[in-house]
Design a protein around this motif. Sequence first.
Motif, PDB file in Angstrom:
ATOM      1  N   HIS A  15     -24.541 -22.704 -40.036  1.00 14.94           N
ATOM      2  CA  HIS A  15     -24.134 -22.938 -38.645  1.00 14.94           C
ATOM      3  C   HIS A  15     -22.664 -22.619 -38.454  1.00 14.94           C
ATOM      4  N   ASP A  37     -23.000 -27.054 -44.821  1.00  8.76           N
ATOM      5  CA  ASP A  37     -22.190 -28.236 -45.159  1.00  8.76           C
ATOM      6  C   ASP A  37     -22.467 -28.649 -46.602  1.00  8.76           C
ATOM      7  N   HIS A  51     -21.286 -21.381 -42.142  1.00  5.35           N
ATOM      8  CA  HIS A  51     -21.224 -22.164 -43.373  1.00  5.35           C
ATOM      9  C   HIS A  51     -22.428 -23.107 -43.490  1.00  5.35           C
TER      10      HIS A  51
END
Length: 268
Positions: A243, A95, A93
């Motif tokens: 990440h 952030d 994903h």
Amino acid sequence: MGLLRSDLAPRIASEIQIDARSLLDGAHAGEIRELLEQRGVIAVRELHLTDAEQIAFTRTLGKIVDEDKVLKITMDPQENPKAEYIKGAFYWHIDGTMLDVPIFASIMSSRQLSAVGGQTEFANTYAAYDDLPEAEKWAIEGLKVVHMFEVAQRYVRPEPAYAELQEWQRFTPKTLPLVWKHRSGRKSLVLGSTASHVEGMRLQESWALLTRLREWATRPQFVYRHEWKLGDMVIWDNTGTMHRAIPYPLDSGRMMHRTQLAGEEPFV
Ligand SMILES: [Fe+2]
């Protein structure tokens, strides 16, 4: 004076050797930001910053999110009542895809490690875009992807209670470009677990494309896996990487302290 740097993988991540005092005085801040944008991830081994030092260091790089706090990232329900949500971090994903301006960068330091698992992996979404065949770049140019919080939550809770689903749906879906054209002129892919479907494309075709691109962007040549040592600090450019955490036992005690730098560039 230049920073002592060694690259951790060819296409992503560098390690720098610097002590806490030199980091905190901000003299290298410009150089660190530049390296971050070039390499996506910067690691400093066994630095053992206190929370106050981590906050002060974060401030040298830009505008800190949430002024004087570090966020404790742990599955321990005593420390984190929302531990359940953190399991979403086991999937690739970016952030802040539910925000207009995603955060610029995160700074995370390890306070307690899990005996097994718990590594963090980063994928360079600039490099993944750059290496796409020209025909593919042309084909995906201009596509828009709908991102939903509930899609990411379903990875963790495939059969939510209705009330839970309603909570997730409080987040307004966001339509983001698949190819992010940055102010610098560089382009990166915007993917990750919140990506639901491509606007105006049949669902099957759309999932096939998003899955294929995620697989492409997370091929070994674009990925760095950080094997944490106690006291390590890792900074990642959230606008040019994805990440995920490698799963670890929920009662492992793993504890990370995280600060963030406010976003400076909207997706569009
Ligand atoms: Fe994350």
